[in-house]
Scaffold this motif. Structure first.
Motif, PDB file in Angstrom:
ATOM      1  N   GLN A 238       0.804  -0.947  -0.056  1.00  0.00           N
ATOM      2  CA  GLN A 238       0.037   0.222  -0.119  1.00  0.00           C
ATOM      3  C   GLN A 238       0.868   1.270   0.174  1.00  0.00           C
ATOM      4  OE1 GLN A 238      -2.403  -0.573   3.309  1.00  0.00           O
ATOM      5  NE2 GLN A 238      -3.801  -1.843   2.484  1.00  0.00           N
ATOM      6  N   LEU A 239       2.195   1.143  -0.117  1.00  0.00           N
ATOM      7  CA  LEU A 239       3.252   2.246  -0.082  1.00  0.00           C
ATOM      8  C   LEU A 239       2.722   3.293  -1.061  1.00  0.00           C
ATOM      9  CD1 LEU A 239       5.474   3.579   1.646  1.00  0.00           C
ATOM     10  CD2 LEU A 239       6.973   2.351  -0.071  1.00  0.00           C
ATOM     11  N   GLY A 240       2.486   4.624  -1.133  1.00  0.00           N
ATOM     12  CA  GLY A 240       2.318   5.416  -1.993  1.00  0.00           C
ATOM     13  C   GLY A 240       0.833   5.687  -2.151  1.00  0.00           C
ATOM     14  N   GLN A 241      -0.019   4.948  -1.820  1.00  0.00           N
ATOM     15  CA  GLN A 241      -1.465   5.324  -1.866  1.00  0.00           C
ATOM     16  C   GLN A 241      -1.927   6.760  -1.325  1.00  0.00           C
ATOM     17  OE1 GLN A 241      -2.371   3.041  -4.390  1.00  0.00           O
ATOM     18  NE2 GLN A 241      -4.262   2.584  -3.355  1.00  0.00           N
ATOM     19  N   VAL A 242      -1.287   7.066  -0.185  1.00  0.00           N
ATOM     20  CA  VAL A 242      -1.807   8.144   0.449  1.00  0.00           C
ATOM     21  C   VAL A 242      -1.337   9.357  -0.617  1.00  0.00           C
ATOM     22  CG1 VAL A 242      -1.433   9.839   2.392  1.00  0.00           C
ATOM     23  CG2 VAL A 242      -1.562   7.195   2.631  1.00  0.00           C
ATOM     24  N   LEU A 243      -0.198   9.139  -1.003  1.00  0.00           N
ATOM     25  CA  LEU A 243       0.252  10.297  -1.788  1.00  0.00           C
ATOM     26  C   LEU A 243      -0.481  10.420  -3.045  1.00  0.00           C
ATOM     27  CD1 LEU A 243       2.462  12.238  -2.691  1.00  0.00           C
ATOM     28  CD2 LEU A 243       3.788  10.682  -3.729  1.00  0.00           C
ATOM     29  N   LEU A 244      -0.928   9.296  -3.768  1.00  0.00           N
ATOM     30  CA  LEU A 244      -1.886   9.186  -4.946  1.00  0.00           C
ATOM     31  C   LEU A 244      -3.245  10.028  -4.443  1.00  0.00           C
ATOM     32  CD1 LEU A 244      -1.161   6.003  -6.763  1.00  0.00           C
ATOM     33  CD2 LEU A 244      -0.537   8.269  -7.355  1.00  0.00           C
ATOM     34  N   ALA A 245      -3.611   9.594  -3.230  1.00  0.00           N
ATOM     35  CA  ALA A 245      -4.931  10.108  -2.738  1.00  0.00           C
ATOM     36  C   ALA A 245      -4.990  11.592  -2.515  1.00  0.00           C
ATOM     37  CB  ALA A 245      -5.241   9.370  -1.577  1.00  0.00           C
ATOM     38  N   SER A 246      -3.703  12.033  -1.916  1.00  0.00           N
ATOM     39  CA  SER A 246      -3.703  13.541  -1.698  1.00  0.00           C
ATOM     40  C   SER A 246      -3.481  14.158  -2.869  1.00  0.00           C
ATOM     41  CB  SER A 246      -2.391  13.643  -0.759  1.00  0.00           C
ATOM     42  OG  SER A 246      -2.508  12.877   0.260  1.00  0.00           O
ATOM     43  N   VAL A 247      -2.765  13.725  -3.933  1.00  0.00           N
ATOM     44  CA  VAL A 247      -2.640  14.546  -5.090  1.00  0.00           C
ATOM     45  C   VAL A 247      -3.958  14.541  -5.856  1.00  0.00           C
ATOM     46  CG1 VAL A 247      -1.483  14.446  -7.380  1.00  0.00           C
ATOM     47  CG2 VAL A 247      -0.108  14.165  -5.469  1.00  0.00           C
ATOM     48  N   GLY A 248      -4.761  13.599  -5.915  1.00  0.00           N
ATOM     49  CA  GLY A 248      -5.997  13.367  -6.613  1.00  0.00           C
ATOM     50  C   GLY A 248      -7.028  14.392  -5.845  1.00  0.00           C
ATOM     51  N   SER A 249      -7.019  14.430  -4.786  1.00  0.00           N
ATOM     52  CA  SER A 249      -7.911  15.402  -3.996  1.00  0.00           C
ATOM     53  C   SER A 249      -7.518  16.955  -4.065  1.00  0.00           C
ATOM     54  CB  SER A 249      -8.401  14.794  -2.636  1.00  0.00           C
ATOM     55  OG  SER A 249      -7.112  14.990  -1.768  1.00  0.00           O
TER      56      SER A 249
END
Length: 224
Positions: free
Chosen positions: A118-129
């Protein structure tokens, strides 16, 4: 490119900061998308190949050797190593119930592996939002900056308004261009991680049943 250069030269410090921030978000998202897509693709393929090979091995040491050769992302071997881990004498771990200990070891190993996937999922969610709102802020600030320039001239006409305002709206499009790939990748990777999680949970359950079965027969598990 001339239009982008014109926007950059006409913008102030805030507009340029927003543009640099969107560029950094885009670069980081795409680097993560390419890396994470490669990692998860390898992990899914390894799960499909390695698990049947392990269960077809004649014994645990041989199975671990074969598993390690196929488990390129190290998502299966850590759980088997946790199963083979010996408790230190005189500790609470050594005195705990055998079934509870196996469950705890496999659960902790599974959580570590899932955290790795799951590493990096938070960054993708943050960028997308956040990227659309960063772009919208750049648009609002650009329009405000353009209107100040128009008011300074003392005259308003459609040709003087359309150019600066249209250039400011590019910030909104840039924010969407950054956010959309990140959101799509987040959703796809989330589905892939969920599929891997189901396979890993099944493997952990089978390992636990095997360990309990050998313990009941008195065979025991031999670490390689």
């Amino acid at each position: 490119m001339d239009g982008l250069a014109r926007i950059w030269s006409a913008g102030d410090g805030v507009s340029r900061t927003v543009a640099v921030l969107l560029l950094a978000m885009s670069v980081s998202a795409w680097v993560l998308i390419l890396w994470k897509g490669w990692v998860l693709t390898r992990a899914r393929r390894d799960l499909a190949r390695a698990v049947p090979v392990f269960w077809s091995a004649p014994d645990v040491p041989t199975g671990r050797t074969q598993l390690a050769a196929l488990d390129r992302e190290q998502v299966l071997v850590p759980m088997l190593d946790a199963l083979l881990q010996q408790a230190a004498p005189g500790t609470l771990d050594a005195g705990s119930d055998a079934e509870s200990r196996l469950t705890r070891l496999l659960r902790d190993a599974l959580h570590r592996v899932l955290g790795q996937l799951q590493l990096g999922q938070v960054l993708l969610a943050s960028v997308g939002s956040t990227a659309p709102f960063v772009g919208l802020f750049g648009t609002v600030w650009g329009i405000y900056h353009a209107l100040l320039g128009i008011s300074a001239t003392g005259s308003i006409s459609i040709d003087k308004v359309a150019g600066p305002v249209g250039e400011s709206l590019i910030m909104t499009a840039a924010g969407l261009a950054v956010a959309i790939p990140a959101v799509l990748a987040y959703n796809v990777f989330g589905k892939w991680v969920s599929a891997c999680e189901a396979d890993l949970e099944g493997f952990a359950h089978d390992l636990r049943e095997m360990a309990l079965g050998t313990r009941e027969r008195g065979d025991g598990l031999r670490a390689p």
